[in-house]
Every structure is written in C-alpha cells, then in structure tokens.
Design a protein around this motif. Structure first.
Motif, short mmCIF file in Angstrom:
data_model
loop_
_atom_site.label_atom_id
_atom_site.label_comp_id
_atom_site.label_asym_id
_atom_site.label_seq_id
_atom_site.Cartn_x
_atom_site.Cartn_y
_atom_site.Cartn_z
N LYS A 1 18.90 -24.35 16.64
CA LYS A 1 18.48 -22.96 16.82
C LYS A 1 19.37 -22.32 17.87
O LYS A 1 19.62 -22.92 18.92
N ARG A 2 19.84 -21.14 17.59
CA ARG A 2 20.66 -20.37 18.52
C ARG A 2 19.90 -19.11 18.90
O ARG A 2 19.23 -18.50 18.07
N ARG A 3 20.02 -18.72 20.17
CA ARG A 3 19.32 -17.54 20.66
C ARG A 3 20.28 -16.37 20.82
O ARG A 3 21.40 -16.54 21.30
N PHE A 4 19.79 -15.20 20.42
CA PHE A 4 20.57 -13.97 20.51
C PHE A 4 19.69 -12.85 21.04
O PHE A 4 18.48 -12.83 20.80
N ALA A 5 20.31 -11.91 21.73
CA ALA A 5 19.59 -10.73 22.22
C ALA A 5 19.15 -9.90 21.02
O ALA A 5 19.83 -9.86 19.99
N LYS A 6 17.97 -9.28 21.15
CA LYS A 6 17.51 -8.39 20.08
C LYS A 6 18.56 -7.31 19.88
O LYS A 6 19.13 -6.80 20.83
N GLY A 7 18.80 -6.97 18.62
CA GLY A 7 19.78 -5.94 18.31
C GLY A 7 21.19 -6.45 18.13
O GLY A 7 22.08 -5.67 17.78
N THR A 8 21.43 -7.76 18.33
CA THR A 8 22.76 -8.33 18.09
C THR A 8 23.13 -8.12 16.63
O THR A 8 22.30 -8.28 15.75
N GLU A 9 24.39 -7.78 16.39
CA GLU A 9 24.85 -7.63 15.01
C GLU A 9 24.88 -8.98 14.33
O GLU A 9 25.36 -9.98 14.90
N ALA A 10 24.40 -9.04 13.09
CA ALA A 10 24.31 -10.28 12.34
C ALA A 10 25.69 -10.94 12.17
O ALA A 10 25.81 -12.16 12.25
N GLY A 11 26.72 -10.15 11.95
CA GLY A 11 28.07 -10.69 11.77
C GLY A 11 28.56 -11.41 13.02
O GLY A 11 29.22 -12.46 12.93
N PHE A 12 28.25 -10.87 14.19
CA PHE A 12 28.61 -11.51 15.46
C PHE A 12 27.88 -12.84 15.59
O PHE A 12 28.46 -13.86 15.97
N ALA A 13 26.58 -12.85 15.27
CA ALA A 13 25.79 -14.08 15.35
C ALA A 13 26.33 -15.14 14.41
O ALA A 13 26.48 -16.31 14.79
N VAL A 14 26.67 -14.77 13.18
CA VAL A 14 27.23 -15.72 12.21
C VAL A 14 28.54 -16.30 12.74
O VAL A 14 28.79 -17.51 12.66
N SER A 15 29.37 -15.46 13.32
CA SER A 15 30.65 -15.92 13.87
C SER A 15 30.44 -16.96 14.98
O SER A 15 31.09 -18.01 14.99
N LEU A 16 29.52 -16.69 15.90
CA LEU A 16 29.26 -17.65 16.98
C LEU A 16 28.65 -18.95 16.45
O LEU A 16 29.01 -20.03 16.90
N ILE A 17 27.73 -18.83 15.51
CA ILE A 17 27.12 -20.03 14.92
C ILE A 17 28.19 -20.88 14.24
O ILE A 17 28.23 -22.10 14.43
N ASN A 18 29.08 -20.25 13.48
CA ASN A 18 30.13 -21.00 12.78
C ASN A 18 31.09 -21.70 13.74
O ASN A 18 31.56 -22.80 13.46
N LYS A 19 31.35 -21.09 14.89
CA LYS A 19 32.25 -21.70 15.88
C LYS A 19 31.67 -22.97 16.48
O LYS A 19 32.40 -23.83 16.95
N LYS A 20 30.34 -23.11 16.44
CA LYS A 20 29.69 -24.27 17.05
C LYS A 20 29.36 -25.37 16.03
O LYS A 20 28.79 -26.39 16.40
#
Length: 90
Positions: free
Chosen positions: A23-42
């Motif tokens: 599970k990864r945590r993100f601030a409310k309102g984070t753009e989904a594309g940014f979250a996908v990019s960070l998840i993929n990097k890990k």
C-alpha cells in the motif's frame, strides 16, 4: 455536556498495488498519473507495471481514474488499487 467528535478521516489516501501487494500513501487530490508513476518506480524486476488506478468495492462497478484525475475517497467499503498491464489484458 461535551459532544464526542467523530474521528476525522486521515489526510491521505492509500492505494494498493496489485503487483506488489504493498500500500502506498498519497495526499488527497494527488493526480492519478503521478501516483501510478511513483508506484511503478518502486516495483521489483518482473512485476507487471500499473496502467491506472481504480476505486473498487465488492458488488459495484469499479471507477477508473484517468491520468489527470485527482485521487478521492468514495467512502465506506471503497478501496483504491492499481490495475496492471496483466489485469487489463484479460
């Protein structure tokens, strides 16, 4: 008599990565594309890449987030999760 305050929701959202189970945590309102990019990097070598994020609730149609969509919490029973390249091809 003091009224008991309902606990406020956390100031973040959790997204479960279907490939890694983490599970990864993100601030409310984070753009989904940014979250996908960070998840993929890990992700580890060989783990399928995430292509998008969806809100999922048992018995309901999933809600897909486009790359510029803001991540939101849809309430009780809804969870955010990634959809991987493997999941989207079936």
């Amino acid at each position: 008599m003091d009224e008991a305050e309902a606990p406020s929701p956390p100031p973040f959202l959790e997204v479960k990565c279907q490939s890694s189970g983490m599970k990864r945590r993100f601030a409310k309102g984070t753009e989904a594309g940014f979250a996908v990019s960070l998840i993929n990097k890990k992700l580890g070598l060989g783990d399928p890449l995430a292509v998008h994020i969806e809100a999922f609730k048992e018995g309901e149609e999933p809600i897909s987030f486009g790359p510029s969509s803001a991540l939101v919490d849809y309430g009780n029973g809804w969870r955010l999760q990634t959809v991987s390249q493997v999941d989207s091809s079936v």
